[in-house]
Motif scaffolding. Structure first.
Motif, PDB file in Angstrom:
ATOM      1  N   UNK A 103       0.887  -1.229  -0.208  1.00 10.63           N
ATOM      2  CA  UNK A 103      -0.049  -0.029   0.022  1.00 10.63           C
ATOM      3  C   UNK A 103       0.776   1.275   0.016  1.00 10.63           C
ATOM      4  N   UNK A 104       1.939   1.224   0.766  1.00 10.41           N
ATOM      5  CA  UNK A 104       2.845   2.469   0.750  1.00 10.41           C
ATOM      6  C   UNK A 104       3.655   2.561  -0.501  1.00 10.41           C
ATOM      7  N   UNK A 105       3.873   1.595  -1.366  1.00  3.69           N
ATOM      8  CA  UNK A 105       4.521   1.621  -2.298  1.00  3.69           C
ATOM      9  C   UNK A 105       3.637   2.154  -3.458  1.00  3.69           C
ATOM     10  N   UNK A 106       2.504   1.757  -3.556  1.00  3.69           N
ATOM     11  CA  UNK A 106       1.401   2.057  -4.407  1.00  3.69           C
ATOM     12  C   UNK A 106       0.898   3.622  -4.254  1.00  3.69           C
ATOM     13  N   UNK A 107       0.817   4.002  -2.915  1.00  5.64           N
ATOM     14  CA  UNK A 107       0.491   5.465  -2.590  1.00  5.64           C
ATOM     15  C   UNK A 107       1.690   6.243  -3.028  1.00  5.64           C
ATOM     16  N   UNK A 108       2.655   5.908  -3.010  1.00  4.49           N
ATOM     17  CA  UNK A 108       4.038   6.765  -3.358  1.00  4.49           C
ATOM     18  C   UNK A 108       4.331   7.184  -4.459  1.00  4.49           C
ATOM     19  N   UNK A 109       3.665   6.059  -5.485  1.00  3.41           N
ATOM     20  CA  UNK A 109       4.095   6.027  -6.706  1.00  3.41           C
ATOM     21  C   UNK A 109       5.726   5.902  -6.891  1.00  3.41           C
ATOM     22  N   UNK A 110       6.249   5.132  -6.121  1.00  2.00           N
ATOM     23  CA  UNK A 110       7.732   4.963  -6.097  1.00  2.00           C
ATOM     24  C   UNK A 110       8.011   3.967  -7.360  1.00  2.00           C
ATOM     25  N   UNK A 111       9.166   4.148  -7.956  1.00  2.00           N
ATOM     26  CA  UNK A 111       9.802   3.256  -8.950  1.00  2.00           C
ATOM     27  C   UNK A 111      10.674   2.298  -8.050  1.00  2.00           C
ATOM     28  N   UNK A 112      10.152   1.041  -8.203  1.00  2.00           N
ATOM     29  CA  UNK A 112      11.105  -0.094  -7.609  1.00  2.00           C
ATOM     30  C   UNK A 112      10.971  -1.427  -8.351  1.00  2.00           C
ATOM     31  N   UNK A 113      12.251  -2.234  -8.062  1.00  5.87           N
ATOM     32  CA  UNK A 113      12.192  -3.419  -8.747  1.00  5.87           C
ATOM     33  C   UNK A 113      12.745  -4.440  -8.030  1.00  5.87           C
ATOM     34  N   UNK A 118      17.561 -16.575  -7.042  1.00  2.16           N
ATOM     35  CA  UNK A 118      17.115 -17.983  -7.351  1.00  2.16           C
ATOM     36  C   UNK A 118      16.795 -18.238  -8.879  1.00  2.16           C
ATOM     37  N   UNK A 119      15.894 -17.403  -9.256  1.00  2.00           N
ATOM     38  CA  UNK A 119      15.431 -17.804 -10.687  1.00  2.00           C
ATOM     39  C   UNK A 119      15.593 -16.670 -11.639  1.00  2.00           C
ATOM     40  N   UNK A 120      16.201 -15.424 -11.232  1.00  2.00           N
ATOM     41  CA  UNK A 120      16.540 -14.614 -12.232  1.00  2.00           C
ATOM     42  C   UNK A 120      15.602 -13.635 -12.852  1.00  2.00           C
ATOM     43  N   UNK A 121      14.244 -14.150 -12.200  1.00  2.00           N
ATOM     44  CA  UNK A 121      13.085 -13.400 -12.707  1.00  2.00           C
ATOM     45  C   UNK A 121      13.024 -11.811 -11.995  1.00  2.00           C
ATOM     46  N   UNK A 122      12.501 -10.695 -12.821  1.00  2.00           N
ATOM     47  CA  UNK A 122      12.501  -9.531 -12.414  1.00  2.00           C
ATOM     48  C   UNK A 122      11.161  -8.998 -12.352  1.00  2.00           C
ATOM     49  N   UNK A 123      10.761  -8.410 -11.071  1.00  2.00           N
ATOM     50  CA  UNK A 123       9.549  -7.799 -11.031  1.00  2.00           C
ATOM     51  C   UNK A 123       9.985  -6.297 -10.958  1.00  2.00           C
ATOM     52  N   UNK A 124       9.112  -5.450 -11.690  1.00  2.00           N
ATOM     53  CA  UNK A 124       9.323  -4.048 -11.458  1.00  2.00           C
ATOM     54  C   UNK A 124       8.177  -3.093 -11.674  1.00  2.00           C
ATOM     55  N   UNK A 130       8.466   3.240 -16.554  1.00  2.00           N
ATOM     56  CA  UNK A 130       8.367   4.900 -17.234  1.00  2.00           C
ATOM     57  C   UNK A 130       9.459   5.562 -16.835  1.00  2.00           C
ATOM     58  N   UNK A 131       9.996   5.688 -15.507  1.00  2.00           N
ATOM     59  CA  UNK A 131      11.403   6.304 -15.227  1.00  2.00           C
ATOM     60  C   UNK A 131      12.446   5.776 -16.077  1.00  2.00           C
ATOM     61  N   UNK A 132      12.659   4.669 -16.297  1.00  2.00           N
ATOM     62  CA  UNK A 132      13.915   4.216 -16.976  1.00  2.00           C
ATOM     63  C   UNK A 132      13.688   3.914 -18.436  1.00  2.00           C
TER      64      UNK A 132
END
Length: 168
Positions: A103-113, A118-124, A130-132
């Motif tokens: 909720x804090x990340x969604x409310x702040x509109x922060x850029x995070x990844x 273990x799997x090499x999978x990336x979530x961003x 948008x930023x990058x």
């Protein structure tokens, strides 16, 4: 019945030997006992979650592991019951914490990844894309987006971290 099982439920060994298992298995999970018996008729072992009941009426979460065996021509069942209430409580606390962070990340509109090592999978986050202006394709992709003056230092720090030479 061993002393630990008796202490867990709050009855003496003599009391528990006279009891029907339904008296120390919470009503809401009697089906687990039925499932255990059906499973052990065709499989070598059973593992499941249930609710135990104490002599004072309180309940607790348990993990049940059981195997069938033969003793003097009789088919018996050896089971281990482990109180996992603390695991349930810890899992719920983690879920609540994760929800607060989400909720804090969604409310702040922060850029995070996040990179799953273990799997090499990336979530961003959408804001990160948008930023990058491009999708992060893993650690190498992230390092390639860094400032040229910082790339060597960042790569070195990551390698130290992955080798557990730096604290998490």
């Amino acid at each position: 019945l061993n002393p630990a099982a008796c202490a867990l439920h709050g009855w003496t060994r003599e009391e528990m030997l006279e009891m029907d298992p339904g008296e120390f298995i919470h009503e809401s999970t009697h089906n687990v006992f039925v499932d255990m018996m059906a499973t052990l008729a065709i499989a070598p072992s059973f593992t499941g979650l249930a609710r135990g009941k104490r002599s004072d009426g309180s309940t607790f979460d348990v993990e049940v592991y059981a195997v069938p065996l033969r003793f003097r021509g009789m088919r018996l069942y050896l089971s281990s019951v482990r109180d996992v209430t603390h695991l349930r409580d810890a899992t719920r606390a983690i879920e609540r914490s994760e929800a607060r962070v989400r909720r804090a990340l969604e409310a702040s509109d922060a850029a995070y990844w996040e990179l799953n090592l273990e799997t090499g999978a990336v979530f961003e986050s959408p804001r990160c894309r948008e930023l990058f202006g491009q999708k992060i394709t893993g650690l190498d992709g992230w390092l390639s987006m860094g400032h040229p003056d910082d790339k060597k230092h960042l790569a070195s720090e990551w390698q130290h971290h992955l080798a557990r030479l730096t604290p998490v």
